[in-house]
Design an enzyme around this catalytic site. Structure first.
Site, PDB file in Angstrom:
ATOM      1  CD  GLU A 469      -2.827  -1.221  -0.009  1.00 40.29           C
ATOM      2  OE1 GLU A 469      -2.998  -0.187  -0.698  1.00 40.29           O
ATOM      3  OE2 GLU A 469      -3.350  -2.308  -0.311  1.00 40.29           O
ATOM      4  CG  HIS A 605     -11.227  -6.545  -6.082  1.00 39.57           C
ATOM      5  ND1 HIS A 605     -10.893  -7.355  -5.023  1.00 39.57           N
ATOM      6  CD2 HIS A 605     -10.230  -5.619  -6.171  1.00 39.57           C
ATOM      7  CE1 HIS A 605      -9.752  -6.947  -4.493  1.00 39.57           C
ATOM      8  NE2 HIS A 605      -9.333  -5.896  -5.163  1.00 39.57           N
TER       9      HIS A 605
END
Length: 709
Positions: A469, A605
């Site tokens: 990240e 997702h």
């Protein structure tokens, strides 16, 4: 009273208007602020950069703002007794001539507007000025959207959900207006490639122009996201009902439990909690997505998604198939070995030539198998690089994990996290509110506000996720100086690959020794070192190789859904057809899946509507990036031992590529870093070759692949 009549009047007025037309055309530049009504409608929120209106151009508005008859007839009211027609002609003839004259004036006005429009939208100078304004306003809009999404993700409330819907409509309206203006520019006549690229990217959109459709689309997506984020799997017994969140409860159970039936319950319970509810919404969601795509000239939204890779649309699936064919043998070797180990763990539950039950692979979606390393470890008695116990011993907190990750990036010459990052990120799960724990990074498009959202635990897995990240954040920071339209990855796979490229160094024993999480007191002998390498590469393969077919099949499924090749009643059936074909896995035996189920909805997702093929590309690109950076760092040896920590030379190479953002086509960015302009599988093959040699020996008596049924 003196008047003109008949042909003299007509000729006089036509002459005046023609002179006005010529004068205006000759005296103005290309950036006047005079808009035809249709231009004003598109540009009411995006004004022309130049405010000065030439005087003669103001005059042409006379015809719109005043009574044409007053302009044409100069008679005074007290001259009623005078003959209107000195020649004694019929008044109807003069009316007819006047109507003809007005029609000529109207046509001349239209030509004038069209001429000005062509001059403006055919000018690179005007396009450049307009793009500056567009990028400034787009950054403001993106900041507003990022704030709304962030507030919802870190505090799931109806109020925040409605705010996400509200700003998404504002963003859609802005994008539609900007796209309509951008399409009017004569891009083919421009010579500046930067202007042409920006306009082309602005024109690329699948947003519908109808507010009602966008509103409904935003509502459905918000509902699906909320259903996913707030669902719980509940276990009812005679005495009580106990409910479990996905994270950390169900994910922890899937990772740690080796009880066949507990795993089966968790697998089914999560899908029962999410799939059917999301599945009821998904067909209409697809219909609305496609409405916007078709309005913008795409056959469906899948075609629009594929366009972001800037290759011929029908070539992307072929490119994916080619790359998969090259790495499939590695996956099949891993699958055969893991299947045999699971047969030993769960006797009588698995066919030696068939699919692996999806609930036995240590992950809710069977996408990464590293949690069952204890079951499949090649050499159980040899040390493996699991530094979780050492992290606990050294009092690593989530904050210390983030600071350690930051130090890796700064050690290679990249940027420190900003003050806003440390003040506003959510790095641990709060106790007093519902949040989306799925790790993500956010760019607030103002050059200083970047954040990460995670429910961090002190263990090695989260340590890697933090680096992933933070890689996104480094990318954000390096291209922050680009125009807003370029503030994204060279292609979607690049963004996902950057953090994982760093993690390939972080995961090595060499790196853990450097940061004092592993002892470096003594070097093992050659045989022990080989066994340690095989254990390490097995762990990496369970993360990287195991993921590849999952990374490609989600969007293969969606592409067929978007093009209506797969109908709603066949959504779940086709999902499992692809999972069996590519992954060689199946639902837990005895757990029947029907059209009433919607197992794709159990994966974040899908309800979030995030394209997924990017992850397939990123899992290949990260090894290609890693090899290039190792070469730049001067590393010599087997690729899986390389750690670029503290190599500013490698960091500078990476930084140069990151700073491009999307200002160049991705093959250009790829070539800048790696020397190649194509995605290649040679680096991932080189990385895992020692393990593949070992697996081929272990599997020589096993079935490679699986029976298709």
């Amino acid at each position: 009273m003196w008047t003109l009549s008949g042909m003299a009047s007509t000729q006089f007025m036509v002459t005046i208007v023609v002179l006005l037309y010529w004068a205006a055309g000759a005296s103005s530049n290309s950036f006047d602020d005079v808009y035809d009504d249709d231009i004003n409608q598109n540009e009411d929120n995006m004004q022309d950069p130049q405010d000065n209106i030439p005087y003669l151009y103001q005059n042409r508005r006379y015809f719109k703002d005043h009574d044409e008859n007053t302009y044409l007839d100069n008679d005074d009211d007290d001259d009623d007794d005078d003959d209107d027609d000195l020649d004694g002609g019929d008044g109807d003839d003069e009316t007819s001539q006047r109507d003809e004259l007005l029609e000529e004036i109207k046509l001349l006005k239209e030509k004038l507007v069209q001429k000005r429009k062509q001059e403006k939208y055919g000018s690179q100078v005007y396009a450049k000025k307009w793009l500056i304004e567009y990028n400034n306003k787009a950054a403001d809009i993106d900041n507003m959207v990022a704030n709304a999404n962030w507030n919802y993700n870190v505090d799931i409330t109806d109020q925040h959900a409605k705010e996400v819907e509200r700003v998404s409509l504002i963003s859609a309206e802005f994008s539609t207006k900007a796209r309509n203006i951008a399409k009017q520019f004569k891009i083919h006549s421009f010579s500046d490639p930067n202007i042409k690229r920006q306009l082309k990217l602005i024109c690329s959109s699948a947003i519908c122009s109808h507010k009602r459709i966008n509103k409904k689309l935003a509502e459905i997506q918000s509902q699906m996201q909320t259903l996913y984020s707030t669902s719980k799997a509940c276990n009812k017994t005679l005495n009580e009902t106990k409910c479990y969140n996905l994270e950390p409860d169900l994910l922890g159970l899937m990772a740690k439990s080796r009880d066949y039936y507990k795993l089966q319950w968790a697998w089914k319970a999560w899908r029962d909690a999410t799939g059917p509810k999301i599945g009821k919404l998904y067909p209409q969601f697809v219909e609305l997505l496609n409405a916007g795509a078709k309005e913008n000239g795409y056959s469906d939204v899948g075609e629009y998604w594929r366009e972001s890779y800037e290759i011929d649309n029908d070539q992307l699936p072929k490119m994916v198939d080619k790359l998969w064919k090259e790495v499939k043998p590695m996956y099949q070797q891993l699958h055969a070995y893991v299947r045999q180990k699971l047969i030993l763990k769960y006797p009588g539950k698995i066919s030696p030539t068939g699919y692996i039950p999806a609930h036995l692979l240590g992950n809710m979606w069977a996408q990464i198998w590293s949690n069952i390393l204890d079951v499949v470890m090649p050499y159980p008695n040899v040390t493996t690089p699991d530094v979780t116990p050492e992290m606990v011993k050294q009092n690593y907190t989530p904050l210390k994990m983030f600071k350690t990750a930051e130090h890796f990036f700064t050690s290679i010459g990249l940027s420190k996290m900003t003050e806003d990052f440390w003040n506003k990120s959510m790095i641990e799960k709060p106790k007093n509110r519902k949040v989306v724990c799925h790790g993500s990074a956010e760019d607030f498009h103002n050059g200083h506000d970047f954040r990460i959202k995670m429910c961090t635990k002190t263990n090695m897995e989260y340590f890697y996720v933090i680096h992933h990240e933070m890689g996104h954040v480094e990318y954000y920071m390096q291209y922050a100086g680009q125009p807003n339209i370029y503030r994204t990855g060279a292609n979607p796979g690049f963004h996902e690959a950057i953090g994982d490229t760093i993690a390939l160094s972080v995961e090595t024993p060499e790196h853990f020794k450097k940061i004092k999480l592993m002892s470096s007191s003594s070097e093992p002998d050659k045989e022990t070192r080989h066994k340690m390498d095989i254990n390490f590469l097995m762990k990496m393969a369970l993360e990287k190789i195991a993921f590849l077919p999952f990374g490609l099949l989600i969007d293969k499924w969606r592409w067929d859904v978007f093009r209506s090749k797969t109908k709603p009643e066949h959504y779940n059936q086709q999902w499992w057809t692809l999972r069996k074909h590519y992954q060689g896995i199946e639902p837990p035996p005895g757990v029947i899946r029907t059209s009433k189920d919607f197992d794709p909805g159990a994966k974040f997702h899908v309800p979030d509507n995030t394209p997924y093929i990017r992850y397939f590309f990123s899992f290949l690109l990260q090894f290609q990036f890693h090899k290039a950076l190792c070469k730049e760092a001067g590393f010599q040896g087997q690729l899986h031992h390389c750690d670029i920590y503290q190599s500013t030379k490698a960091g500078q190479k990476l930084k140069t590529m990151l700073s491009l953002g999307a200002s160049q086509r991705w093959p250009v960015a790829l070539h800048q870093l790696t020397g190649s302009d194509t995605v290649q599988t040679s680096a991932i093959k080189e990385f895992f070759e020692p393990l593949m040699q070992w697996l081929r020996e272990q599997n020589k008596d096993q079935t490679i692949g699986w029976d298709q049924r």
